[in-house]
Write an enzyme that holds these catalytic residues in place. Structure first.
Site, PDB file in Angstrom:
ATOM      1  N   SER A   1       8.948 -48.082  12.925  1.00 46.23           N
ATOM      2  CA  SER A   1       9.812 -48.745  13.906  1.00 46.23           C
ATOM      3  C   SER A   1       9.236 -50.117  14.239  1.00 46.23           C
ATOM      4  CB  SER A   1       9.887 -47.901  15.176  1.00 46.23           C
ATOM      5  OG  SER A   1      10.267 -48.720  16.255  1.00 46.23           O
TER       6      SER A   1
ATOM      7  N   HIS B   1      12.929 -49.074  10.466  1.00 49.21           N
ATOM      8  CA  HIS B   1      13.715 -48.643  11.632  1.00 49.21           C
ATOM      9  C   HIS B   1      13.789 -49.810  12.625  1.00 49.21           C
ATOM     10  CE1 HIS B   1      15.375 -45.525  14.282  1.00 49.21           C
ATOM     11  NE2 HIS B   1      14.645 -46.050  15.263  1.00 49.21           N
TER      12      HIS B   1
ATOM     13  N   ASP C   1      15.108 -51.036  16.064  1.00 47.25           N
ATOM     14  CA  ASP C   1      15.570 -50.555  17.375  1.00 47.25           C
ATOM     15  C   ASP C   1      16.249 -51.673  18.163  1.00 47.25           C
ATOM     16  OD1 ASP C   1      14.759 -47.773  17.654  1.00 47.25           O
ATOM     17  OD2 ASP C   1      12.704 -48.527  17.485  1.00 47.25           O
TER      18      ASP C   1
ATOM     19  N   MET D   1      17.994 -52.629  21.713  1.00 44.14           N
ATOM     20  CA  MET D   1      18.091 -52.193  23.116  1.00 44.14           C
ATOM     21  C   MET D   1      18.728 -53.282  23.967  1.00 44.14           C
ATOM     22  SD  MET D   1      14.302 -50.661  23.367  1.00 44.14           S
ATOM     23  CE  MET D   1      13.821 -49.208  22.450  1.00 44.14           C
TER      24      MET D   1
ATOM     25  N   HIS E   1      19.065 -48.684  14.677  1.00 47.21           N
ATOM     26  CA  HIS E   1      19.258 -47.684  15.736  1.00 47.21           C
ATOM     27  C   HIS E   1      19.803 -48.418  16.962  1.00 47.21           C
ATOM     28  CE1 HIS E   1      17.159 -44.684  18.718  1.00 47.21           C
ATOM     29  NE2 HIS E   1      18.466 -44.700  18.846  1.00 47.21           N
TER      30      HIS E   1
ATOM     31  N   MET F   1      20.990 -48.847  20.566  1.00 48.52           N
ATOM     32  CA  MET F   1      20.939 -48.292  21.925  1.00 48.52           C
ATOM     33  C   MET F   1      21.624 -49.312  22.817  1.00 48.52           C
ATOM     34  SD  MET F   1      17.025 -46.937  21.664  1.00 48.52           S
ATOM     35  CE  MET F   1      16.663 -47.981  20.257  1.00 48.52           C
TER      36      MET F   1
ATOM     37  N   MET G   1      16.371 -37.497  18.920  1.00 51.16           N
ATOM     38  CA  MET G   1      15.375 -38.235  19.708  1.00 51.16           C
ATOM     39  C   MET G   1      14.359 -37.238  20.282  1.00 51.16           C
ATOM     40  SD  MET G   1      16.119 -41.424  19.529  1.00 51.16           S
ATOM     41  CE  MET G   1      14.828 -41.991  20.643  1.00 51.16           C
TER      42      MET G   1
ATOM     43  N   GLY H   1      14.366 -45.985  24.766  1.00 45.81           N
ATOM     44  CA  GLY H   1      14.095 -47.177  25.580  1.00 45.81           C
ATOM     45  C   GLY H   1      12.719 -47.777  25.371  1.00 45.81           C
ATOM     46  N   PHE H   2      11.751 -46.962  24.997  1.00 42.93           N
ATOM     47  CA  PHE H   2      10.388 -47.478  24.869  1.00 42.93           C
ATOM     48  C   PHE H   2       9.655 -46.819  23.709  1.00 42.93           C
ATOM     49  CE2 PHE H   2      11.696 -47.613  29.270  1.00 42.93           C
ATOM     50  CZ  PHE H   2      11.472 -48.950  29.591  1.00 42.93           C
ATOM     51  N   GLY H   3       8.755 -47.577  23.115  1.00 39.59           N
ATOM     52  CA  GLY H   3       7.840 -46.996  22.136  1.00 39.59           C
ATOM     53  C   GLY H   3       6.658 -46.386  22.894  1.00 39.59           C
ATOM     54  N   GLY H   4       5.816 -45.679  22.176  1.00 38.85           N
ATOM     55  CA  GLY H   4       4.570 -45.186  22.744  1.00 38.85           C
ATOM     56  C   GLY H   4       4.698 -44.038  23.726  1.00 38.85           C
TER      57      GLY H   4
ATOM     58  N   ASP I   1      12.740 -39.195  15.903  1.00 36.39           N
ATOM     59  CA  ASP I   1      12.305 -40.505  16.423  1.00 36.39           C
ATOM     60  C   ASP I   1      11.700 -40.345  17.811  1.00 36.39           C
ATOM     61  OD1 ASP I   1      12.021 -43.179  17.115  1.00 36.39           O
ATOM     62  OD2 ASP I   1      14.179 -43.604  17.202  1.00 36.39           O
ATOM     63  N   GLY I   2      10.431 -40.733  17.935  1.00 43.08           N
ATOM     64  CA  GLY I   2       9.770 -40.764  19.228  1.00 43.08           C
ATOM     65  C   GLY I   2       8.493 -39.939  19.258  1.00 43.08           C
ATOM     66  N   GLY I   3       7.371 -40.628  19.427  1.00 40.73           N
ATOM     67  CA  GLY I   3       6.092 -39.932  19.581  1.00 40.73           C
ATOM     68  C   GLY I   3       5.607 -39.222  18.325  1.00 40.73           C
TER      69      GLY I   3
ATOM     70  N   GLY J   1       6.490 -45.695  15.271  1.00 44.34           N
ATOM     71  CA  GLY J   1       6.179 -47.075  15.657  1.00 44.34           C
ATOM     72  C   GLY J   1       4.704 -47.225  15.922  1.00 44.34           C
TER      73      GLY J   1
HETATM   74  C1  DX5 Z   1      12.642 -45.395  21.327  1.00 50.40           C
HETATM   75  C2  DX5 Z   1      12.855 -45.904  19.937  1.00 50.40           C
HETATM   76  C3  DX5 Z   1      11.831 -45.478  18.963  1.00 50.40           C
HETATM   77  C4  DX5 Z   1      10.443 -45.999  19.227  1.00 50.40           C
HETATM   78  C5  DX5 Z   1       9.468 -45.102  18.551  1.00 50.40           C
HETATM   79  O1  DX5 Z   1      13.763 -45.673  22.072  1.00 50.40           O
HETATM   80  O2  DX5 Z   1      14.100 -45.442  19.448  1.00 50.40           O
HETATM   81  O3  DX5 Z   1      12.225 -45.810  17.630  1.00 50.40           O
HETATM   82  O4  DX5 Z   1      10.255 -47.305  18.789  1.00 50.40           O
HETATM   83  O5  DX5 Z   1       8.203 -45.516  18.875  1.00 50.40           O
HETATM   84  P1  DX5 Z   1       6.958 -44.539  18.864  1.00 50.40           P
HETATM   85  O6  DX5 Z   1       6.787 -44.053  17.467  1.00 50.40           O
HETATM   86  O7  DX5 Z   1       5.844 -45.397  19.343  1.00 50.40           O
HETATM   87  O8  DX5 Z   1       7.277 -43.402  19.815  1.00 50.40           O
HETATM   88 ZN    ZN Z   2      14.584 -45.700  17.360  1.00 49.51          ZN
END
Ligand code: DX5
Ligand code: ZN
Length: 223
Positions: A9, A34, A36, A38, A68, A70, A139, A144-147, A177-179, A199
């Protein structure tokens, strides 16, 4: 079953060197990028739009993009993104009044269509639009956020989605997707995922090739 794909990502990349970062993960073995998007409305964060994707396309990075979205409402931006010819465009059902129409718009525009389920969104609409879907994205964090931390209940949702896809007989990709990281990617794979967004775990590591190779190894060893 589809071969496993790793999809870094861009949200966790160094945006001042985005093209180079993409080039690096592609050389490191990434299968899909990927992207993202937003809007600070559907999700509480703002990222990149179609103009940046257009520039990346012109940079001939030789990769497949997985957009993706959002953003709400989705349709007008879908049209802008179609101009950049990404492989996939995915939308959340909550972001469009007429999901069937939006998915059809993506497909007639030449991209593959994805549908995204938040942790609190049931899979119920999936059966109704299956004929138009090329990718199902589960999801494993709230968008909304990475990490963020991986939400464990997404594993049972992956299993449920895998059953629906297998029953359909279509070659639909099942994305998570996510974590996602090296410690939980095998679990996601055994729950049925074949496309893994990561990501922080990739761009936050100091050796992209090793991280992607280790992820693929963890998936294969589990199978
Ligand atoms: C969250 C995004 C994800 C995010 C994943 O809304 O859709 O794609 O960037 O990031 P990580 O892998 O750090 O959770
Ligand atoms: Zn995503």
């Amino acid at each position: 079953m589809n071969s496993p794909w790793i999809a870094p990502s861009i949200l966790a990349a160094d945006f001042s060197r985005l093209g180079e970062e993409i080039q690096s993960v592609v050389s490191a073995g990434a299968d899909l990028i990927h992207y993202d998007v937003m809007d600070n409305h559907y999700v509480p964060n703002l990222s990149v739009g179609p103009l940046v994707l257009q520039s990346l396309r012109k940079a001939n990075l030789n990769c497949l993009f997985d957009v993706h979205l959002m953003v709400k409402p989705a349709d007008r931006l879908v049209e802008d993104f179609l101009d950049a010819k990404p492989e996939f465009i995915s939308v959340h059902p909550e972001t469009t009044e007429h999901l069937h129409r939006t998915l059809a718009l993506i497909k007639t525009g030449g991209s593959k269509a994805g549908i995204v389920f938040n942790p609190s969104t049931p899979l119920t609409v999936l059966d109704e639009v299956l004929e138009l879907v090329d990718l199902v994205l589960i999801m494993s964090v709230n968008p909304g956020f990475g990490g963020q931390q991986f939400i464990e209940t997404s594993l049972s949702k992956l299993r449920e989605a895998r059953e629906i896809i297998d029953r359909s007989g279509k070659s639909i990709r099942l994305q998570i997707d996510g974590g996602i990281n090296i410690n939980n990617i095998a679990q996601a794979s055994s729950a049925g995922a074949d496309t893994f967004v990561a990501g922080t775990a990739i761009f936050g590591s100091n050796n992209y090739a090793k991280t992607i190779t280790d992820m693929k190894k963890a998936i294969t060893e589990e199978q």
